[in-house]
Design a protein around this motif. Structure first.
Motif, PDB file in Angstrom:
ATOM      1  N   LEU A   7     -45.902 -43.352  14.709  1.00  0.00           N
ATOM      2  CA  LEU A   7     -44.974 -42.903  13.670  1.00  0.00           C
ATOM      3  C   LEU A   7     -45.274 -43.573  12.343  1.00  0.00           C
ATOM      4  CD1 LEU A   7     -42.374 -41.267  13.019  1.00  0.00           C
ATOM      5  CD2 LEU A   7     -41.077 -43.336  13.590  1.00  0.00           C
ATOM      6  N   LEU A   8     -45.546 -44.865  12.385  1.00  0.00           N
ATOM      7  CA  LEU A   8     -45.799 -45.621  11.162  1.00  0.00           C
ATOM      8  C   LEU A   8     -47.123 -45.242  10.508  1.00  0.00           C
ATOM      9  CD1 LEU A   8     -44.616 -49.179  12.285  1.00  0.00           C
ATOM     10  CD2 LEU A   8     -43.354 -47.489  10.934  1.00  0.00           C
ATOM     11  N   LYS A   9     -48.087 -44.787  11.300  1.00  0.00           N
ATOM     12  CA  LYS A   9     -49.418 -44.486  10.784  1.00  0.00           C
ATOM     13  C   LYS A   9     -49.515 -43.105  10.148  1.00  0.00           C
ATOM     14  CE  LYS A   9     -52.911 -45.483  13.398  1.00  0.00           C
ATOM     15  NZ  LYS A   9     -53.784 -45.605  14.595  1.00  0.00           N
ATOM     16  N   SER A  10     -48.511 -42.269  10.346  1.00  0.00           N
ATOM     17  CA  SER A  10     -48.608 -40.892   9.865  1.00  0.00           C
ATOM     18  C   SER A  10     -47.433 -40.535   8.952  1.00  0.00           C
ATOM     19  CB  SER A  10     -48.649 -39.918  11.051  1.00  0.00           C
ATOM     20  OG  SER A  10     -48.576 -38.581  10.616  1.00  0.00           O
ATOM     21  N   PRO A  11     -47.673 -40.341   7.652  1.00  0.00           N
ATOM     22  CA  PRO A  11     -46.583 -39.951   6.741  1.00  0.00           C
ATOM     23  C   PRO A  11     -45.940 -38.622   7.137  1.00  0.00           C
ATOM     24  CG  PRO A  11     -48.486 -40.702   5.502  1.00  0.00           C
ATOM     25  CD  PRO A  11     -48.936 -40.574   6.929  1.00  0.00           C
ATOM     26  N   THR A  12     -46.760 -37.678   7.633  1.00  0.00           N
ATOM     27  CA  THR A  12     -46.187 -36.392   8.023  1.00  0.00           C
ATOM     28  C   THR A  12     -45.290 -36.534   9.249  1.00  0.00           C
ATOM     29  OG1 THR A  12     -48.179 -35.897   9.342  1.00  0.00           O
ATOM     30  CG2 THR A  12     -48.107 -35.053   7.087  1.00  0.00           C
ATOM     31  N   ALA A  13     -45.540 -37.557  10.085  1.00  0.00           N
ATOM     32  CA  ALA A  13     -44.687 -37.768  11.257  1.00  0.00           C
ATOM     33  C   ALA A  13     -43.269 -38.129  10.835  1.00  0.00           C
ATOM     34  CB  ALA A  13     -45.273 -38.865  12.148  1.00  0.00           C
ATOM     35  N   TRP A  14     -43.123 -38.821   9.696  1.00  0.00           N
ATOM     36  CA  TRP A  14     -41.787 -39.147   9.204  1.00  0.00           C
ATOM     37  C   TRP A  14     -41.040 -37.869   8.818  1.00  0.00           C
ATOM     38  CZ3 TRP A  14     -39.340 -43.805   9.170  1.00  0.00           C
ATOM     39  CH2 TRP A  14     -40.117 -44.929   9.436  1.00  0.00           C
ATOM     40  N   LEU A  15     -41.744 -36.976   8.111  1.00  0.00           N
ATOM     41  CA  LEU A  15     -41.129 -35.708   7.722  1.00  0.00           C
ATOM     42  C   LEU A  15     -40.732 -34.909   8.953  1.00  0.00           C
ATOM     43  CD1 LEU A  15     -40.392 -33.444   5.743  1.00  0.00           C
ATOM     44  CD2 LEU A  15     -42.807 -32.758   5.763  1.00  0.00           C
ATOM     45  N   ARG A  16     -41.631 -34.827   9.933  1.00  0.00           N
ATOM     46  CA  ARG A  16     -41.338 -34.066  11.146  1.00  0.00           C
ATOM     47  C   ARG A  16     -40.207 -34.690  11.950  1.00  0.00           C
ATOM     48  NH1 ARG A  16     -47.749 -33.552  12.502  1.00  0.00           N
ATOM     49  NH2 ARG A  16     -48.235 -32.080  10.823  1.00  0.00           N
ATOM     50  N   THR A  17     -40.115 -36.016  11.923  1.00  0.00           N
ATOM     51  CA  THR A  17     -39.014 -36.692  12.613  1.00  0.00           C
ATOM     52  C   THR A  17     -37.679 -36.323  11.992  1.00  0.00           C
ATOM     53  OG1 THR A  17     -40.413 -38.560  13.267  1.00  0.00           O
ATOM     54  CG2 THR A  17     -38.029 -38.942  13.199  1.00  0.00           C
ATOM     55  N   LEU A  18     -37.624 -36.303  10.667  1.00  0.00           N
ATOM     56  CA  LEU A  18     -36.392 -35.914   9.985  1.00  0.00           C
ATOM     57  C   LEU A  18     -36.032 -34.460  10.284  1.00  0.00           C
ATOM     58  CD1 LEU A  18     -36.908 -37.649   6.514  1.00  0.00           C
ATOM     59  CD2 LEU A  18     -35.376 -38.357   8.373  1.00  0.00           C
ATOM     60  N   LEU A  19     -37.044 -33.597  10.289  1.00  0.00           N
ATOM     61  CA  LEU A  19     -36.797 -32.195  10.623  1.00  0.00           C
ATOM     62  C   LEU A  19     -36.320 -32.046  12.066  1.00  0.00           C
ATOM     63  CD1 LEU A  19     -39.886 -30.532   8.899  1.00  0.00           C
ATOM     64  CD2 LEU A  19     -37.499 -30.309   8.215  1.00  0.00           C
ATOM     65  N   ALA A  20     -36.959 -32.785  12.979  1.00  0.00           N
ATOM     66  CA  ALA A  20     -36.554 -32.735  14.378  1.00  0.00           C
ATOM     67  C   ALA A  20     -35.114 -33.204  14.544  1.00  0.00           C
ATOM     68  CB  ALA A  20     -37.493 -33.598  15.230  1.00  0.00           C
ATOM     69  N   ALA A  21     -34.757 -34.290  13.869  1.00  0.00           N
ATOM     70  CA  ALA A  21     -33.389 -34.811  13.949  1.00  0.00           C
ATOM     71  C   ALA A  21     -32.390 -33.807  13.402  1.00  0.00           C
ATOM     72  CB  ALA A  21     -33.285 -36.131  13.183  1.00  0.00           C
ATOM     73  N   PHE A  22     -32.743 -33.158  12.285  1.00  0.00           N
ATOM     74  CA  PHE A  22     -31.837 -32.181  11.677  1.00  0.00           C
ATOM     75  C   PHE A  22     -31.603 -30.992  12.607  1.00  0.00           C
ATOM     76  CE2 PHE A  22     -31.411 -28.180   9.329  1.00  0.00           C
ATOM     77  CZ  PHE A  22     -30.203 -28.401   8.689  1.00  0.00           C
ATOM     78  N   PHE A  23     -32.684 -30.383  13.099  1.00  0.00           N
ATOM     79  CA  PHE A  23     -32.532 -29.203  13.953  1.00  0.00           C
ATOM     80  C   PHE A  23     -31.862 -29.548  15.279  1.00  0.00           C
ATOM     81  CE2 PHE A  23     -35.873 -27.491  11.138  1.00  0.00           C
ATOM     82  CZ  PHE A  23     -35.255 -26.290  10.805  1.00  0.00           C
ATOM     83  N   PHE A  24     -32.183 -30.721  15.828  1.00  0.00           N
ATOM     84  CA  PHE A  24     -31.537 -31.166  17.053  1.00  0.00           C
ATOM     85  C   PHE A  24     -30.031 -31.319  16.850  1.00  0.00           C
ATOM     86  CE2 PHE A  24     -30.137 -35.062  19.397  1.00  0.00           C
ATOM     87  CZ  PHE A  24     -30.000 -34.468  20.641  1.00  0.00           C
ATOM     88  N   SER A  25     -29.628 -31.977  15.768  1.00  0.00           N
ATOM     89  CA  SER A  25     -28.205 -32.168  15.485  1.00  0.00           C
ATOM     90  C   SER A  25     -27.503 -30.828  15.260  1.00  0.00           C
ATOM     91  CB  SER A  25     -28.026 -33.063  14.251  1.00  0.00           C
ATOM     92  OG  SER A  25     -28.608 -34.332  14.451  1.00  0.00           O
ATOM     93  N   ALA A  26     -28.165 -29.944  14.524  1.00  0.00           N
ATOM     94  CA  ALA A  26     -27.562 -28.637  14.249  1.00  0.00           C
ATOM     95  C   ALA A  26     -27.372 -27.833  15.533  1.00  0.00           C
ATOM     96  CB  ALA A  26     -28.438 -27.863  13.262  1.00  0.00           C
TER      97      ALA A  26
END
Length: 223
Positions: free
Chosen positions: A31-50
């Motif tokens: 997660l720390l090595k990939s900037p795009t992984a941070w974006l995808r994590t936020l997207l995953a959290a958003f869609f999961f919560s929704a």
């Protein structure tokens, strides 16, 4: 998959917290090595919560939610989904159900352990996205979630009757029937948007390759 408050003793909740922390720590480096992984994590959290808020129903000692685990996993990848589950559960507890903070680690493990098992058992070897493969992923994942709920109930202070767990297990059949439709619809939508720069940043590269696999095979056969 939420475990009702009061079912587990404090020492078992503490053990679950240690296990959840260790699981996340073991997967922090990618997660720390990939900037795009941070974006995808936020997207995953958003869609999961929704999706969790779209539909949920108390079933015996637990609660049935529309999780959307496999669409999120296939779109955003394993690491973003794993951390997205944690962030999503935290956000849901803070905004909607503050009492769920007590079981944050327990509920996270109920989702994360099956995800790890499915990823290493089948997901990493998945060559293309098809209806059959999606059904396998969903069936294996929700079988794992059901077993995790059974595990928590088996070590609870007041073990729930087997009939209560069986009712919860049977209720997941509806999700296994519905969620693959969502997964196929979303991946087909991603196919139509393939080639756009922003999509490559948001969606896991492996998924884009698996979506393209059937077309590549068909083109090769035509030649």
């Amino acid at each position: 998959m939420h475990i009702e408050i009061g079912i587990l003793s404090q020492d078992k909740i503490a053990y679950a917290s240690v296990a959840a922390t260790a699981l996340l720590a073991a997967h922090t480096r990618p997660l720390l090595k990939s900037p795009t992984a941070w974006l995808r994590t936020l997207l995953a959290a958003f869609f999961f919560s929704a999706l969790m808020q779209v539909w949920h129903m108390p079933i015996g000692p637990s609660e049935l939610h529309f999780v959307g685990a496999m669409p999120i996993y296939l779109l955003f990848g394993f690491i973003p989904t794993l951390f997205g589950f944690g962030l999503g559960l935290l956000a849901q507890a803070l905004v909607f159900e503050p009492q769920d903070l007590a079981h944050l680690a327990v509920n996270f493990l109920s989702l994360a352990v099956p995800l790890v098992a499915v990823h290493h058992g089948l997901g990493k070897r998945l060559e293309r996205i098809s209806i059959a493969n999606v059904l396998k992923l969903d069936a294996l994942y929700y079988a794992g979630v059901t077993l995790m709920v059974g595990f928590w109930l088996s070590i609870s202070s007041d073990p729930a009757p087997v009939a209560d767990w069986a009712l919860f297990a049977a209720s997941y059949l509806s999700l296994v029937a519905v969620e693959p439709l969502l997964t196929i619809a979303i991946t087909l939508g991603a196919t139509r948007l393939r080639g756009r720069r922003w999509l490559a940043a948001c969606i896991d590269e492996g998924t884009l390759q698996r979506i393209a696999a059937p077309r590549t095979a068909a083109a090769a056969a035509a030649l």
